[in-house]
Motif scaffolding. Structure first.
Motif, PDB file in Angstrom:
ATOM      1  N   ARG A 146       0.826  -1.205   0.000  1.00 58.63           N
ATOM      2  CA  ARG A 146       0.000   0.000   0.000  1.00 58.63           C
ATOM      3  C   ARG A 146       0.858   1.253   0.000  1.00 58.63           C
ATOM      4  O   ARG A 146       2.002   1.241   0.463  1.00 58.63           O
ATOM      5  N   ILE A 147       0.285   2.312  -0.531  1.00 60.90           N
ATOM      6  CA  ILE A 147       0.901   3.630  -0.492  1.00 60.90           C
ATOM      7  C   ILE A 147      -0.082   4.565   0.196  1.00 60.90           C
ATOM      8  O   ILE A 147      -1.269   4.570  -0.130  1.00 60.90           O
ATOM      9  N   GLN A 148       0.395   5.304   1.180  1.00 58.01           N
ATOM     10  CA  GLN A 148      -0.464   6.235   1.909  1.00 58.01           C
ATOM     11  C   GLN A 148       0.164   7.614   1.914  1.00 58.01           C
ATOM     12  O   GLN A 148       1.374   7.765   2.102  1.00 58.01           O
ATOM     13  N   CYS A 149      -0.662   8.619   1.708  1.00 62.43           N
ATOM     14  CA  CYS A 149      -0.181   9.998   1.676  1.00 62.43           C
ATOM     15  C   CYS A 149       0.075  10.511   3.086  1.00 62.43           C
ATOM     16  O   CYS A 149      -0.672  10.194   4.017  1.00 62.43           O
ATOM     17  N   VAL A 150       1.089  11.336   3.243  1.00 58.37           N
ATOM     18  CA  VAL A 150       1.353  11.994   4.518  1.00 58.37           C
ATOM     19  C   VAL A 150       0.457  13.233   4.599  1.00 58.37           C
ATOM     20  O   VAL A 150       0.480  14.075   3.694  1.00 58.37           O
ATOM     21  N   PRO A 151      -0.330  13.366   5.668  1.00 57.31           N
ATOM     22  CA  PRO A 151      -1.197  14.541   5.791  1.00 57.31           C
ATOM     23  C   PRO A 151      -0.392  15.777   6.192  1.00 57.31           C
ATOM     24  O   PRO A 151       0.765  15.667   6.608  1.00 57.31           O
ATOM     25  N   ILE A 152      -1.015  16.950   6.093  1.00 49.43           N
ATOM     26  CA  ILE A 152      -0.311  18.188   6.449  1.00 49.43           C
ATOM     27  C   ILE A 152      -0.109  18.291   7.960  1.00 49.43           C
ATOM     28  O   ILE A 152       0.776  19.008   8.430  1.00 49.43           O
ATOM     29  N   SER A 153      -0.918  17.564   8.731  1.00 43.61           N
ATOM     30  CA  SER A 153      -0.750  17.455  10.179  1.00 43.61           C
ATOM     31  C   SER A 153      -1.336  16.115  10.601  1.00 43.61           C
ATOM     32  O   SER A 153      -2.157  15.541   9.863  1.00 43.61           O
ATOM     33  N   PRO A 154      -0.952  15.583  11.774  1.00 39.22           N
ATOM     34  CA  PRO A 154      -1.396  14.230  12.144  1.00 39.22           C
ATOM     35  C   PRO A 154      -2.901  14.026  12.135  1.00 39.22           C
ATOM     36  O   PRO A 154      -3.368  12.928  11.834  1.00 39.22           O
ATOM     37  N   ASP A 155      -3.677  15.056  12.448  1.00 43.36           N
ATOM     38  CA  ASP A 155      -5.124  14.901  12.538  1.00 43.36           C
ATOM     39  C   ASP A 155      -5.863  15.442  11.314  1.00 43.36           C
ATOM     40  O   ASP A 155      -7.089  15.506  11.303  1.00 43.36           O
ATOM     41  N   SER A 156      -5.113  15.828  10.289  1.00 42.45           N
ATOM     42  CA  SER A 156      -5.738  16.446   9.115  1.00 42.45           C
ATOM     43  C   SER A 156      -6.134  15.405   8.077  1.00 42.45           C
ATOM     44  O   SER A 156      -5.515  14.353   7.960  1.00 42.45           O
ATOM     45  N   PHE A 157      -7.186  15.716   7.319  1.00 39.06           N
ATOM     46  CA  PHE A 157      -7.583  14.878   6.196  1.00 39.06           C
ATOM     47  C   PHE A 157      -7.034  15.447   4.881  1.00 39.06           C
ATOM     48  O   PHE A 157      -7.310  14.910   3.810  1.00 39.06           O
ATOM     49  N   LYS A 158      -6.261  16.532   4.967  1.00 40.20           N
ATOM     50  CA  LYS A 158      -5.654  17.131   3.789  1.00 40.20           C
ATOM     51  C   LYS A 158      -4.224  16.625   3.654  1.00 40.20           C
ATOM     52  O   LYS A 158      -3.466  16.596   4.624  1.00 40.20           O
ATOM     53  N   ASN A 159      -3.851  16.192   2.456  1.00 39.11           N
ATOM     54  CA  ASN A 159      -2.538  15.583   2.240  1.00 39.11           C
ATOM     55  C   ASN A 159      -1.518  16.599   1.741  1.00 39.11           C
ATOM     56  O   ASN A 159      -1.862  17.596   1.108  1.00 39.11           O
ATOM     57  N   ARG A 160      -0.261  16.300   2.027  1.00 36.74           N
ATOM     58  CA  ARG A 160       0.812  17.104   1.441  1.00 36.74           C
ATOM     59  C   ARG A 160       0.792  16.994  -0.083  1.00 36.74           C
ATOM     60  O   ARG A 160       0.979  17.970  -0.781  1.00 36.74           O
ATOM     61  N   LEU A 161       0.572  15.779  -0.560  1.00 40.21           N
ATOM     62  CA  LEU A 161       0.438  15.549  -2.002  1.00 40.21           C
ATOM     63  C   LEU A 161      -0.410  14.292  -2.199  1.00 40.21           C
ATOM     64  O   LEU A 161       0.051  13.179  -1.970  1.00 40.21           O
ATOM     65  N   SER A 162      -1.658  14.488  -2.612  1.00 44.23           N
ATOM     66  CA  SER A 162      -2.560  13.357  -2.833  1.00 44.23           C
ATOM     67  C   SER A 162      -2.136  12.561  -4.063  1.00 44.23           C
ATOM     68  O   SER A 162      -1.401  13.062  -4.925  1.00 44.23           O
ATOM     69  N   LEU A 163      -2.607  11.332  -4.137  1.00 41.34           N
ATOM     70  CA  LEU A 163      -2.413  10.543  -5.344  1.00 41.34           C
ATOM     71  C   LEU A 163      -3.169  11.216  -6.499  1.00 41.34           C
ATOM     72  O   LEU A 163      -4.145  11.929  -6.266  1.00 41.34           O
ATOM     73  N   PRO A 164      -2.721  11.027  -7.727  1.00 41.93           N
ATOM     74  CA  PRO A 164      -3.314  11.747  -8.864  1.00 41.93           C
ATOM     75  C   PRO A 164      -4.834  11.596  -8.952  1.00 41.93           C
ATOM     76  O   PRO A 164      -5.372  10.492  -8.774  1.00 41.93           O
ATOM     77  N   ALA A 165      -5.491  12.701  -9.236  1.00 35.83           N
ATOM     78  CA  ALA A 165      -6.958  12.725  -9.270  1.00 35.83           C
ATOM     79  C   ALA A 165      -7.521  11.727 -10.282  1.00 35.83           C
ATOM     80  O   ALA A 165      -8.573  11.122 -10.045  1.00 35.83           O
ATOM     81  N   GLU A 166      -6.797  11.553 -11.405  1.00 36.12           N
ATOM     82  CA  GLU A 166      -7.301  10.656 -12.449  1.00 36.12           C
ATOM     83  C   GLU A 166      -7.242   9.182 -12.030  1.00 36.12           C
ATOM     84  O   GLU A 166      -7.820   8.326 -12.695  1.00 36.12           O
ATOM     85  N   TRP A 167      -6.547   8.864 -10.936  1.00 36.67           N
ATOM     86  CA  TRP A 167      -6.502   7.498 -10.431  1.00 36.67           C
ATOM     87  C   TRP A 167      -7.600   7.216  -9.411  1.00 36.67           C
ATOM     88  O   TRP A 167      -7.907   6.059  -9.121  1.00 36.67           O
ATOM     89  N   CYS A 168      -8.159   8.251  -8.839  1.00 39.42           N
ATOM     90  CA  CYS A 168      -9.042   8.097  -7.675  1.00 39.42           C
ATOM     91  C   CYS A 168     -10.324   7.339  -8.013  1.00 39.42           C
ATOM     92  O   CYS A 168     -10.988   7.620  -9.018  1.00 39.42           O
ATOM     93  N   GLY A 169     -10.648   6.378  -7.153  1.00 42.24           N
ATOM     94  CA  GLY A 169     -11.867   5.603  -7.305  1.00 42.24           C
ATOM     95  C   GLY A 169     -11.784   4.508  -8.350  1.00 42.24           C
ATOM     96  O   GLY A 169     -12.801   3.878  -8.667  1.00 42.24           O
ATOM     97  N   ILE A 170     -10.594   4.258  -8.889  1.00 43.31           N
ATOM     98  CA  ILE A 170     -10.427   3.237  -9.931  1.00 43.31           C
ATOM     99  C   ILE A 170      -9.704   2.023  -9.348  1.00 43.31           C
ATOM    100  O   ILE A 170      -8.858   2.159  -8.462  1.00 43.31           O
ATOM    101  N   ARG A 171     -10.002   0.836  -9.887  1.00 46.25           N
ATOM    102  CA  ARG A 171      -9.437  -0.399  -9.349  1.00 46.25           C
ATOM    103  C   ARG A 171      -8.835  -1.274 -10.447  1.00 46.25           C
ATOM    104  O   ARG A 171      -9.170  -1.154 -11.625  1.00 46.25           O
ATOM    105  N   ASP A 172      -7.944  -2.146  -9.999  1.00 47.64           N
ATOM    106  CA  ASP A 172      -7.450  -3.291 -10.773  1.00 47.64           C
ATOM    107  C   ASP A 172      -6.967  -2.920 -12.185  1.00 47.64           C
ATOM    108  O   ASP A 172      -6.194  -1.984 -12.330  1.00 47.64           O
ATOM    109  N   GLU A 173      -7.423  -3.666 -13.196  1.00 44.37           N
ATOM    110  CA  GLU A 173      -6.908  -3.462 -14.553  1.00 44.37           C
ATOM    111  C   GLU A 173      -7.152  -2.060 -15.075  1.00 44.37           C
ATOM    112  O   GLU A 173      -6.290  -1.469 -15.734  1.00 44.37           O
TER     113      GLU A 173
END
Length: 225
Positions: A157-184
């Motif tokens: 797995r790859i996990q983004c580092v958030p801007i702070s330990p309790d934040s849901f905002k990432n320093r750099l999210s995974l690319p938007a065009e990948w989000c919600g897509i699976r497998d092949e």
């Protein structure tokens, strides 16, 4: 038992228990608001709230004996929380500190950018440690991604580092065009073999192999520049 610790470790545990328990209780006791803005939702299950809820209701029978029993119950709740927090920071958090420190020190062995670190197992409480260690070790370019193996299925797995330990905002999210897509479909879009998923919010993803998950991190860095 918790066992003996070095003076340095004791100070670390002391600081974390203060920052993550005592300071909160002090602030509530002294009427210091958590934020100057209106919070988005109410937090009603804190230690102070639970202790406060032991007070008899305005229309409930009360006496010195009842109040003493409630006070004794409050003492049990507070002592259990306090000891549990100490145990967590000494037996779990503190042990993880050295594991995360090794990963941060070895980050350039993972990728030349120094923005990706890797753990051989999952479940390590890394968020506080990464940010503390970046300051301690004078890390110039902040770490963006954590790689680790999910031991239940041997996938990575790859996990983004958030801007702070309790934040849901990432320093750099995974690319938007990948989000919600699976497998092949994800492998086709990303150009990376053996992809498993990327969460719809872009904070975590997976691949069947270490090589694949590392490529997800490297490509995410390139696309995020």
């Amino acid at each position: 038992g918790l066992g003996p610790v070095s003076e340095e470790s004791l100070q670390l545990v002391y600081d974390k228990v203060y920052e993550n328990l005592i300071e909160e209780i002090d602030a509530v006791d002294n009427g210091v608001s958590l934020t100057d803005e209106r919070p988005r939702y109410n937090v009603t299950t804190t230690l102070s709230k639970r202790v406060g809820n032991l007070n008899p209701r305005w229309n409930e029978k009360s006496s010195d004996e009842i109040l003493m029993k409630r006070f004794e119950k409050a003492m049990v709740i507070v002592s259990e929380e306090f000891l549990d927090r100490i145990a967590y920071y000494q037996l779990g958090w503190l042990t993880a500190h050295s594991v995360v420190k090794d990963a941060v020190m070895n980050r350039f062995k993972i990728h030349s950018s120094g923005e990706i670190i890797c753990f051989e197992q999952s479940g390590i409480p890394w968020k506080d440690h990464v940010m503390d260690l970046e300051k301690e070790l004078n890390v110039e370019t902040t770490i963006k991604y954590i790689l680790y193996q999910d031991l239940t299925n041997k996938r990575w797995r790859i996990q983004c580092v958030p801007i702070s330990p309790d934040s849901f905002k990432n320093r750099l999210s995974l690319p938007a065009e990948w989000c919600g897509i699976r497998d092949e479909a994800l492998s086709d879009v990303s150009g990376i073999p053996a992809c498993v998923f990327v969460h719809a919010n872009g904070f975590i993803g997976g691949n069947q192999t270490y090589e694949g998950v590392l490529q997800m991190g490297i490509k995410s860095l390139e696309l995020g520049q």
